[in-house]
Every structure is written in structure tokens, then in C-alpha cells.
Design a protein around this motif. Structure first.
Motif, short mmCIF file in Angstrom:
data_model
loop_
_atom_site.label_atom_id
_atom_site.label_comp_id
_atom_site.label_asym_id
_atom_site.label_seq_id
_atom_site.Cartn_x
_atom_site.Cartn_y
_atom_site.Cartn_z
N HIS A 187 -29.42 7.83 -22.00
CA HIS A 187 -30.55 8.72 -22.32
C HIS A 187 -31.21 9.19 -21.04
CE1 HIS A 187 -33.80 10.23 -24.87
NE2 HIS A 187 -34.58 9.91 -23.86
N GLY A 188 -31.40 10.50 -20.91
CA GLY A 188 -32.07 11.04 -19.72
C GLY A 188 -31.08 11.45 -18.65
N GLU A 189 -31.60 11.79 -17.48
CA GLU A 189 -30.76 12.24 -16.38
C GLU A 189 -30.95 11.33 -15.18
OE1 GLU A 189 -31.66 16.39 -15.48
OE2 GLU A 189 -32.06 16.68 -17.63
N GLY A 190 -29.84 11.03 -14.51
CA GLY A 190 -29.94 10.17 -13.34
C GLY A 190 -28.94 10.55 -12.29
N ASN A 191 -29.39 10.62 -11.05
CA ASN A 191 -28.49 10.91 -9.96
C ASN A 191 -28.73 9.88 -8.86
OD1 ASN A 191 -27.36 12.35 -7.51
ND2 ASN A 191 -26.85 13.78 -9.18
N ILE A 192 -27.66 9.23 -8.42
CA ILE A 192 -27.80 8.20 -7.39
C ILE A 192 -26.71 8.42 -6.34
CG2 ILE A 192 -26.43 6.52 -8.76
CD1 ILE A 192 -28.32 4.33 -7.54
N VAL A 193 -27.09 8.47 -5.10
CA VAL A 193 -26.19 8.73 -3.95
C VAL A 193 -25.13 9.78 -4.28
CG1 VAL A 193 -26.61 6.49 -2.84
CG2 VAL A 193 -24.71 6.67 -4.46
N GLY A 194 -25.57 10.85 -4.97
CA GLY A 194 -24.66 11.96 -5.26
C GLY A 194 -23.82 11.80 -6.52
N PHE A 195 -23.98 10.70 -7.24
CA PHE A 195 -23.25 10.50 -8.50
C PHE A 195 -24.17 10.77 -9.69
CE2 PHE A 195 -20.58 8.26 -5.60
CZ PHE A 195 -19.30 8.25 -6.16
N GLU B 237 -25.43 4.13 1.43
CA GLU B 237 -26.60 5.00 1.54
C GLU B 237 -27.83 4.33 0.94
OE1 GLU B 237 -25.92 9.02 0.16
OE2 GLU B 237 -23.81 8.82 0.67
N LEU B 238 -27.58 3.41 0.01
CA LEU B 238 -28.69 2.75 -0.69
C LEU B 238 -28.34 1.29 -0.90
CD1 LEU B 238 -31.32 2.73 -2.46
CD2 LEU B 238 -29.91 3.50 -4.36
N MET C 246 -38.35 18.34 4.00
CA MET C 246 -38.26 17.52 2.79
C MET C 246 -37.03 16.63 2.88
SD MET C 246 -40.09 17.33 0.06
CE MET C 246 -39.98 16.64 -1.58
N SER C 247 -37.24 15.30 2.88
CA SER C 247 -36.04 14.46 3.00
C SER C 247 -35.35 14.35 1.63
CB SER C 247 -36.41 13.07 3.52
OG SER C 247 -37.12 12.36 2.55
N GLU C 248 -34.05 14.10 1.69
CA GLU C 248 -33.27 14.19 0.46
C GLU C 248 -33.50 12.99 -0.47
OE1 GLU C 248 -28.99 13.22 1.05
OE2 GLU C 248 -29.51 13.28 3.17
N SER C 249 -33.28 13.23 -1.76
CA SER C 249 -33.37 12.16 -2.75
C SER C 249 -32.10 11.33 -2.72
CB SER C 249 -33.50 12.74 -4.16
OG SER C 249 -34.80 13.18 -4.35
N ILE C 250 -32.28 10.03 -2.73
CA ILE C 250 -31.13 9.12 -2.82
C ILE C 250 -30.96 8.73 -4.29
CG2 ILE C 250 -30.48 6.72 -2.31
CD1 ILE C 250 -29.91 8.25 0.10
N LEU C 251 -32.12 8.65 -4.97
CA LEU C 251 -32.11 8.28 -6.39
C LEU C 251 -33.14 9.13 -7.11
CD1 LEU C 251 -31.58 6.37 -8.84
CD2 LEU C 251 -33.29 4.85 -7.89
N SER D 103 -39.11 8.30 -14.97
CA SER D 103 -38.86 9.42 -14.06
C SER D 103 -39.32 8.99 -12.68
CB SER D 103 -39.62 10.66 -14.51
OG SER D 103 -39.10 11.12 -15.74
N LEU D 104 -38.40 8.99 -11.73
CA LEU D 104 -38.80 8.60 -10.38
C LEU D 104 -37.85 9.20 -9.35
CD1 LEU D 104 -36.81 6.03 -9.24
CD2 LEU D 104 -37.99 4.91 -11.08
N ASP D 105 -38.31 9.16 -8.11
CA ASP D 105 -37.56 9.78 -7.04
C ASP D 105 -37.68 8.88 -5.81
OD1 ASP D 105 -36.08 11.92 -6.07
OD2 ASP D 105 -37.82 12.78 -5.08
N ILE D 106 -36.55 8.47 -5.27
CA ILE D 106 -36.57 7.67 -4.05
C ILE D 106 -35.87 8.47 -2.95
CG2 ILE D 106 -35.75 5.54 -2.94
CD1 ILE D 106 -36.17 4.09 -5.58
N LYS D 107 -36.58 8.65 -1.86
CA LYS D 107 -36.07 9.48 -0.76
C LYS D 107 -35.30 8.63 0.25
CE LYS D 107 -38.42 13.37 -1.70
NZ LYS D 107 -37.77 13.93 -2.88
#
Length: 227
Positions: free
Chosen positions: A59-67, A161-162, A1-6, A25-29
Motif C-alpha cells: 500500500h502506498g509508494e516507496g522508493n529506496i536507493v533508486g528501487f 548508499e544507505l 537540494m540533496s537527493e532523497s535516499i528514501l 510519508s517521509l523523506d530521508i536525504k
């Protein structure tokens, strides 16, 4: 499983008090090339701005390049942007200095000190976009396509990374757009993740890839032939 960048979960995007997009809601690998399409005014730019910390995530949750975008502090934004390469529609090159000095300005602003290392890095990124010999030129001496290549080189300086490209071909003619697109494709092949906002459907047909659409305050994945 490759890691999520976003990764976004139930995110709302606000422009001042107005919610422009909701329930995203989305996931970019790692290593994906993803288009973000939608009409002008559909919220693409606000979405991008939320990703690089220009608009706060309320509003909501977001993680991008580890932040974590939700807890992102003002002082963290420069560090976030070091891990992102951002390419704008209007190049944003400084007109009063040549290309090498434009790129050096960015490196210094992001904490580089060693001149020899800076010179090497600048040569390397210019080479990647086919502009190795143009470092001594000023922005006004370059065509739009060349300026956008420089803007892409600038986005690569901190080995991001992105890459977030906001309408990178918006000001270019079709032929030049294809050339810039080829540069982005090459960069993606080297393992970098790219999210590109565009309304250039000809490019999407020529270079099909995962596509997200901004429409009716939502962002959702669309099947390629339904674009």
C-alpha cells in the motif's frame, strides 16, 4: 537540494494480513543520520523489513536507493540489498568460519569474483571499524561490541548508499553501545546515510539527530527535546 535516499508516500506496512503501520510519508536525504524510535511491538522491525524487501510493500509508494518498493520483484531483492547495508541486533555472523571468511562469504554471495579485490575490500572495511587485526578470529572469540563492529564492517562491504541498523546496540552494555555509536557516527561523517532503529534514549540524547517515532500505527518526526 540533496537527493532523497528514501521516500515513502502514504505507505501501509503489513505483517501477513495485519496492517501494523499506515499513512507513512517521509523523506530521508543523502547523508542524514536518522533515528527510528518506538516501543517494542510498535512496528519498527516490520518497517525496516519493508525497506529491505523482506515484507512486500502493498500500500502506498516507496522508493529506496533508486528501487521502487511497490514493483520490486523477488529477483531484484539481492540487487536492492547490495545498495543497502543492514546491521542487526544479533550480529548474524556465521559461527563456523573466521571473520575474513564471514566477510568473503558475503562478497561472493553478492557477485564478487576477484580474490585480490575481495581481500583489499575486507581489509578496508575492517580498518574503518577499528578491527583490522581481528580477521583471523572466530566470532566466539570476540566480545559483543567487537562482533557488532564486524557486523557494521559487513554492512559496508558493497559500499552501500544507505545503512539500516535495527537495534544495533540492543544487546550491548552502555559503554560498548557508545563505542559502536562512535563507529556509526564516523561512517555517517564520510557521507553515508544511516537509519537506525533504537530504544536506547541515552544514545539519542548523547548524539542528537533527526528522529522518527513509531507510535499508534503511525511514523512521524519528533522534536529532539520531546523524545
Amino acid at each position: 537540494m540533496s537527493e532523497s535516499i528514501l521516500a515513502l508516500k502514504d505507505v501501509g506496512v503489513f505483517q501477513k494480513e495485519n496492517m501494523v503501520l499506515n499513512e507513512i510519508s517521509l523523506d530521508i536525504k543523502k547523508g542524514e543520520f536518522v533515528y527510528l524510535i518506538g516501543k517494542t511491538g510498535s512496528g519498527k522491525s516490520s518497517f525496516m523489513k519493508t525497506l529491505y524487501g523482506d515484507l512486500p510493500l502493498r500500500h502506498g509508494e516507496g522508493n529506496i536507493v533508486g528501487f521502487d518498493l511497490k514493483t520490486l520483484k523477488e529477483k531484484d531483492i539481492p540487487f536492492l540489498r547490495r545498495k543497502l547495508g543492514i546491521v542487526f541486533q544479533d550480529f548474524k555472523l556465521l559461527p563456523d568460519r573466521n571473520i575474513n571468511n564471514n566477510l568473503q562469504f558475503v562478497l561472493k554471495a553478492t557477485g564478487w569474483k576477484d580474490q585480490a579485490k575481495m581481500d583489499t575490500q575486507i581489509t578496508e572495511v575492517l580498518d574503518k571499524v577499528g578491527m583490522k587485526t581481528k580477521g583471523f578470529k572466530f566470532p566466539h572469540e570476540l566480545s559483543g561490541g567487537e562482533q557488532q563492529r564486524i557486523a557494521i564492517a559487513r554492512a559496508l562491504l558493497n559500499d552501500p548508499e544507505l545503512i539500516l541498523a535495527d537495534e544495533p546496540t540492543g544487546n550491548l552494555d552502555p559503554q560498548t553501545s557508545v563505542e559502536v555509536m562512535k563507529v556509526l557516527q564516523e561512517i555517517n561523517k564520510s557521507g553515508r546515510t544511516i537509519l537506525m532503529a533504537t530504544h536506547d534514549y541515552a544514545l539519542i540524547l548523547k548524539y542528537p539527530s533527526k528522529t522518527l517515532k513509531c507510535d499508534g500505527s503511525k511514523v512521524f518526526e519528533v522534536v529532539q527535546n520531546a523524545v
